[in-house]
Structures are given as structure tokens and as C-alpha cells.
Design an enzyme around this catalytic site. Structure first.
Site, PDB file in Angstrom:
ATOM      1  N   HIS A  40       8.209   6.417  10.159  1.00 40.12           N
ATOM      2  CA  HIS A  40       8.744   6.525   9.035  1.00 40.12           C
ATOM      3  C   HIS A  40      10.335   6.914   9.079  1.00 40.12           C
ATOM      4  O   HIS A  40      10.582   7.589  10.135  1.00 40.12           O
ATOM      5  CB  HIS A  40       8.157   7.710   8.130  1.00 40.12           C
ATOM      6  CG  HIS A  40       6.672   7.260   7.652  1.00 40.12           C
ATOM      7  ND1 HIS A  40       6.646   6.982   6.117  1.00 40.12           N
ATOM      8  CD2 HIS A  40       5.764   6.994   8.064  1.00 40.12           C
ATOM      9  CE1 HIS A  40       5.572   6.853   6.076  1.00 40.12           C
ATOM     10  NE2 HIS A  40       4.748   6.802   6.939  1.00 40.12           N
ATOM     11  N   ARG A  44       0.815  -1.158  -0.246  1.00 38.94           N
ATOM     12  CA  ARG A  44       0.107   0.002  -0.018  1.00 38.94           C
ATOM     13  C   ARG A  44       0.951   1.215  -0.115  1.00 38.94           C
ATOM     14  O   ARG A  44       0.722   2.077  -0.825  1.00 38.94           O
ATOM     15  CB  ARG A  44      -0.814   0.098   1.223  1.00 38.94           C
ATOM     16  CG  ARG A  44      -1.942   1.385   1.402  1.00 38.94           C
ATOM     17  CD  ARG A  44      -2.696   1.235   2.505  1.00 38.94           C
ATOM     18  NE  ARG A  44      -1.908   1.527   3.597  1.00 38.94           N
ATOM     19  CZ  ARG A  44      -1.316   2.700   4.026  1.00 38.94           C
ATOM     20  NH1 ARG A  44      -1.392   3.733   3.306  1.00 38.94           N
ATOM     21  NH2 ARG A  44      -0.586   2.891   4.941  1.00 38.94           N
ATOM     22  N   CYS A  87       8.261   9.790  -0.463  1.00 42.73           N
ATOM     23  CA  CYS A  87       7.746  10.736  -1.239  1.00 42.73           C
ATOM     24  C   CYS A  87       7.874  10.378  -2.539  1.00 42.73           C
ATOM     25  O   CYS A  87       8.792   9.808  -3.005  1.00 42.73           O
ATOM     26  CB  CYS A  87       8.586  12.151  -1.074  1.00 42.73           C
ATOM     27  SG  CYS A  87       7.976  13.298  -2.463  1.00 42.73           S
ATOM     28  N   HIS A  98       3.820   3.098  14.035  1.00 42.48           N
ATOM     29  CA  HIS A  98       3.888   3.345  12.613  1.00 42.48           C
ATOM     30  C   HIS A  98       4.950   4.284  12.364  1.00 42.48           C
ATOM     31  O   HIS A  98       4.708   5.384  12.590  1.00 42.48           O
ATOM     32  CB  HIS A  98       2.619   3.747  12.014  1.00 42.48           C
ATOM     33  CG  HIS A  98       2.604   3.966  10.527  1.00 42.48           C
ATOM     34  ND1 HIS A  98       2.225   3.219   9.542  1.00 42.48           N
ATOM     35  CD2 HIS A  98       3.139   4.946   9.818  1.00 42.48           C
ATOM     36  CE1 HIS A  98       2.317   3.371   8.550  1.00 42.48           C
ATOM     37  NE2 HIS A  98       2.726   4.779   8.359  1.00 42.48           N
TER      38      HIS A  98
END
Lengths: 318, 318
Positions: A218, A16, A249, A216
Site C-alpha cells: 500500500h 476490488r 480509505c 501486496h
């Protein structure tokens, strides 16, 4: 490091997070191929698609086709993301596993810029969503707070804001008689650091000792795995991650700037520390190499290049 | 995290580790340009060249030219690496800063394959080298043990082996009346994990409470920064790192497989945790971008793509 968990549950976000931001078109067949390979690694939950506006996220225009094409392995949950009731209704029609979450941001500016809603409107939406889940018999597991560490518009997010968001989400669930199993914090734009992880996890643990905590993370600035380590040291045993570090990105994907923490690197670190994941690292490395082949440019994962030590150990003991 | 140091000293390895393995020829002028820019970041020690066999390491054939061309900034040490007396004698003739180290491997197989010497021969060399340093008035600071966590030939390295190597190096120094300031452990081929870091640092600390401990960590499998975090948590305040993550395997350099931990990512993590480094992160990011431009392919550093949060904070407070 006595609080290290014995077992960590990993939710795979690669298909995803990754395929929604890749600028080159990825074929439906390639998406399905990776998802099916991931299901053979021991992962129990794979986030496969987003039910979002194809005009805004063209990489997810084939969400229905992907969902229908997956040959499902028993025991694996194949999930998707939706951001509103329209997305949820699309998801309802597909043969994927629907798992509901309550989710609000910490940063109002972020939310206004992204979906045009205030924090109050976000909370109202959550109450309405919970009704929708109940009507459709969709299980609700986590209360998720995103931009929980910082926001590119609002800067640092106060701990009190995180606690406020969690409190209100849990109140909404309680009002409707829904039991939430835990709290998920998302470092949506890569502001977390190991101290902030320990501070926030500690505060939530103190306030809600019976809640599981999930993260979660990054890896926008290289601190993704150190942040995960800081959480492991506090006993956190639920993480999202992304095969090969897929994601980031869309305009700088080839540089590997900002995806989730890399699944196989995280699995490698856990296993080396004696923490089980239920995942076959070698198979996960094969998935990472497949992901790189599919997207057609280098992805940020390291262990897929460095190789697992298990192979080295086997070689060196003869 | 109460043992976190207040200040961490970082030795920059990028020019040496990076330029010795890049397959494309890097011009002497470009090497000097990066070294001079690095000296403006606040770094106090920059490893610039290797005095090694140009037939084996063609990327370092211009070591003399680089050494002579650098416009030196006062207060910065510009160092180089040598592996034997011949290399040291080349270094002696150049206007760089000579800092001696005692250095032996843990893995005998690694040493035999790399320089054709047994562990016993490595120790004999160190005793001879120490005489050479004394004769030439070269300061000796660290006793370094490499392949200190594992070796691709011998597998896991036992803690007792690490302690043995340190003990014998310190004995050699003591025999010659040389005071060593600390012990450096190098994870030469990326076998370390946070538990192993804490175990080894703890063991050395217990045995030699007055010795400083330094770490040279490779990010071969994504655990470089988590390993550094584990060391910081034990108060380790001396690290090697490499601008933009320069370095790694010459045959897979574009994939960023195996360089040192990335300087600016490590600096970012330290600063976010309230640990000072004396380094200007924005200037270090500029160096990383320069390094990427010079080598002509993406390098693995993250914060140079994600951007520093200081800029975001300044933007978000108006």
C-alpha cells in the site's frame, strides 16, 4: 541491480480494492466496463469483487451481478476475495475463477478488531478452509501473511513473527498434502520501507529458497514504489497493484491516501528498467483514465497524467 | 544497502517551484507564512522566489515583496533562482542569500525553445556569469546539468552528453580559479528511472571521485522516490524536494502531475531507513497541510494524509 527479474507478474486489485471503498455508488455497468478494459491490457489476473457482508461494504453489494456480467477473455483469471466460509460459498456459485489462499495476520489486535478472532483461531480457520478448498477442487497457490510490516494498533511487527506465521501456514498445508507455490507478504496499513522489504524478503528467501515471494504493497506514505524497487532488486517478481492507484480509505478516497501501488506507474518503472510485465502501458493508462472518470474524482496515479515516455521517444526520433 | 548515507541534506524548492506555477493568485502574506513555517522544520536552505519576467511568470511578480517580508531565522539560507544577468541584478538588491551555480542543459532543443540559446551560447553565458559572481562576491557551489536524463524534444539523453556538460562546466570554473563543491543532475521533465540514476551517478563518481553529487528529481511519472532510493543506495546525500509535492504543470496543478519529489514523503522514507535529515517530520507535515490550504486544492504528498509512523509507534507502545 543484477538480481532484477526479467519478467514481473502483476495481479490487478483495482476493481476490488477501489470499488469497495468508493463512497459514491459505482454502477455495475461501470465496474464491468473497467474490468473488461483491464483484461485487454495483457493482465492475466484481475481481482474483481469481494464476497463480503453488503451491510458492511455496500460498494460490493452487486458482486454477483458484476461476476455474471463480465464478458470473459480467454487466458485471464477473474478472481474475488472472501474472508470466511460464507463468502467462499457465495463465490462458488458465480462464474469467476476461484483461487484459494491461506491467509493470516501478524497482528492479533488488528484481527480481533476486524474479524473478532485471535491468531490461534485464524490458524484453525485456515486448516478448516483448506479442507473446504479440497472438497470443492479449488486450487491453493499462496500462503499470505498480512500486517507483515507493522500495524496501527501493535506498531512494528517483528521479523520473527512474520517467519512464525509463514512456518505455521506451510505446516498446515503440508499436513494436508497441499503444495504452496509461494509466500505473499502484505503491507496492509503502509508500514514498510525499503530496508524492511529487503530484510523480510531476505529472511524468507534464506529459509525457503524454493518459494516464490509476492508482495501486496500500500502506498499510504509515498514509499509504495520505492518498496517495490527494493523488492525487484532482490528478484521479487510477483506484485499486486491497483489501476490508477484505486483504493484507500473510504473517507479520504479523493486524496488518494492509501491505495495499492499504482499499476501503470509500476509498469512504467519496470519497463523503463528493462523488466517485462506483458502489459501494454498505453492501454493501462487508458484504463486509469477510465477509472478516474468512473469514480468522478482525481486518483493518485502519476503516469496517466505525465504520459508514457514511449510516445515521447517516438515523437523525438523523427 | 551499505552505501546509504547517514545524513541527507535537503533543499526545499516548494515555495519557488510551487508558487510560480499555481494559476490562482497566492497572496504575498501566504507565501511568507509558508516560508517561515518551513524554516522552523530544520531545513537549512529554502528556495523562496524566482527573479524572472513577471509577464511570463505572473506568480512571481511579488518576488521583491516576498524577499523583504520574510522574518529570517538564523542559520537558514533563503535563496532564489535567476536565469540571466538581469534576474541576478534584481536578486542582488534583495535581502536574500545569493548562492551562485553554473548551469547548462543537456538538450539544445529544450534550451532553444525555452531561452532561445544554443548549448555554445549557454556555456559562454556561464563563463560571463562566473565573472559577475566574482565581482559581486557571490559564492558558487554547484555545477548543475539539467534535462540530464531525457528531454521531451530530444528524447533520451546520452550519458556521454551529461559527462561532456559536467566536464566543460568544471573547466570553466577551473579557468577562473573557482572551486566547485559538486555536480547536480536535474531530471527536469521526469525521464529518470532507477537504472539511469545508478548509471549516471556511477559514471560521475568514477570520473570525479571527490565531487559531491546532488539530484533534482521530478515525480512526473511516479518514479521520483524510487529514483531517490536508487541514488541513496549509491551514497548520494544531497537532494532537492518540494513540500507537499508543490509544483508541476500550471495547467494541471490540481492533479499533482509533475512537481519535485515531495519533501515530507522523502524525509519519511529516509527516517524509516535510518537516514537522518535534521528535519522534524511532524512539522514538515504541518507545512504540507498549510501549503494545501494555501493553494486551495489537493497536493500529491502522501504522508501528510497517511500520517507519520512515529505517532503510531508512540500510540502503540502504551
Amino acid at each position: 541491480m543484477s538480481d532484477l527479474p526479467k519478467f514481473v507478474t502483476i495481479q490487478e486489485e483495482g476493481p476490488r480494492e477501489g470499488f469497495q471503498i468508493e463512497s459514491g455508488p459505482i454502477s455495475t455497468a461501470d465496474k464491468v466496463r473497467l474490468i473488461e478494459a483491464l483484461a485487454e491490457t495483457g493482465l492475466k489476473k484481475i481481482d474483481c469483487v469481494s464476497w463480503v457482508n453488503p451491510a458492511r461494504v455496500p460498494g460490493m453489494a452487486d458482486a454477483e451481478e458484476v461476476a455474471r456480467a463480465i464478458r470473459r477473455k480467454p487466458g485471464v483469471a477473474y478472481t474475488g476475495l472472501w474472508l470466511n466460509a460464507a463468502g467462499f460459498r457465495r463465490a462458488l456459485k458465480q462464474p469467476l475463477d476461484l483461487i484459494g489462499s491461506l491467509i493470516v495476520p501478524c497482528s492479533e489486535t488488528f484481527n480481533l478488531k476486524n474479524v473478532g478472532k485471535t491468531i490461534e483461531e485464524a490458524f484453525e480457520d485456515q486448516a478448516a478452509t483448506l479442507h473446504l478448498y479440497r472438497d470443492n477442487k479449488v486450487d491453493v497457490r499462496w500462503a499470505t501473511v498480512f500486517t507483515a510490516f507493522g500495524c496501527n494498533y501493535e506498531g512494528e511487527i517483528a521479523l520473527s513473527t512474520v517467519v512464525d506465521r509463514c512456518t505455521r501456514l506451510l505446516d498446515i498445508a503440508k499436513d494436508q498434502g497441499v503444495k504452496i507455490q509461494g509466500l505473499y507478504l502484505a503491507d496492509t496499513v503502509g508500514w514498510a520501507n525499503p530496508n524492511a522489504i529487503q530484510q523480510r524478503v531476505g529472511a524468507l528467501r534464506e529459509r525457503w529458497p524454493d518459494m516464490r515471494i509476492g508482495l501486496h504493497l500500500h502506498d499510504t506514505r509515498g514509499t509504495g514504489l520505492p518498496n517495490a524497487l527494493a523488492a525487484l532488486q532482490m528478484g521479487v517478481d510477483q506484485f499486486d497493484s491497483s489501476c490508477a492507484g484505486l483504493g484507500g480509505c473510504p473517507f479520504a478516497a479523493h486524496k488518494g491516501a492509501a491505495g495499492n501501488i499504482c499499476t501503470e506507474d509500476f509498469v512504467f518503472m519496470c519497463h523503463e528498467m528493462g523488466i517485462e510485465t506483458g502489459i501494454d502501458l498505453d492501454r493501462m493508462i487508458e484504463c486509469a483514465l477510465m477509472a478516474e472518470e468512473i469514480v468522478g474524482h482525481p486518483l493518485p496515479g502519476k503516469v496517466m497524467k505525465g504520459g508514457s515516455l514511449m510516445r515521447m521517444r517516438n515523437k523525438s526520433t523523427h
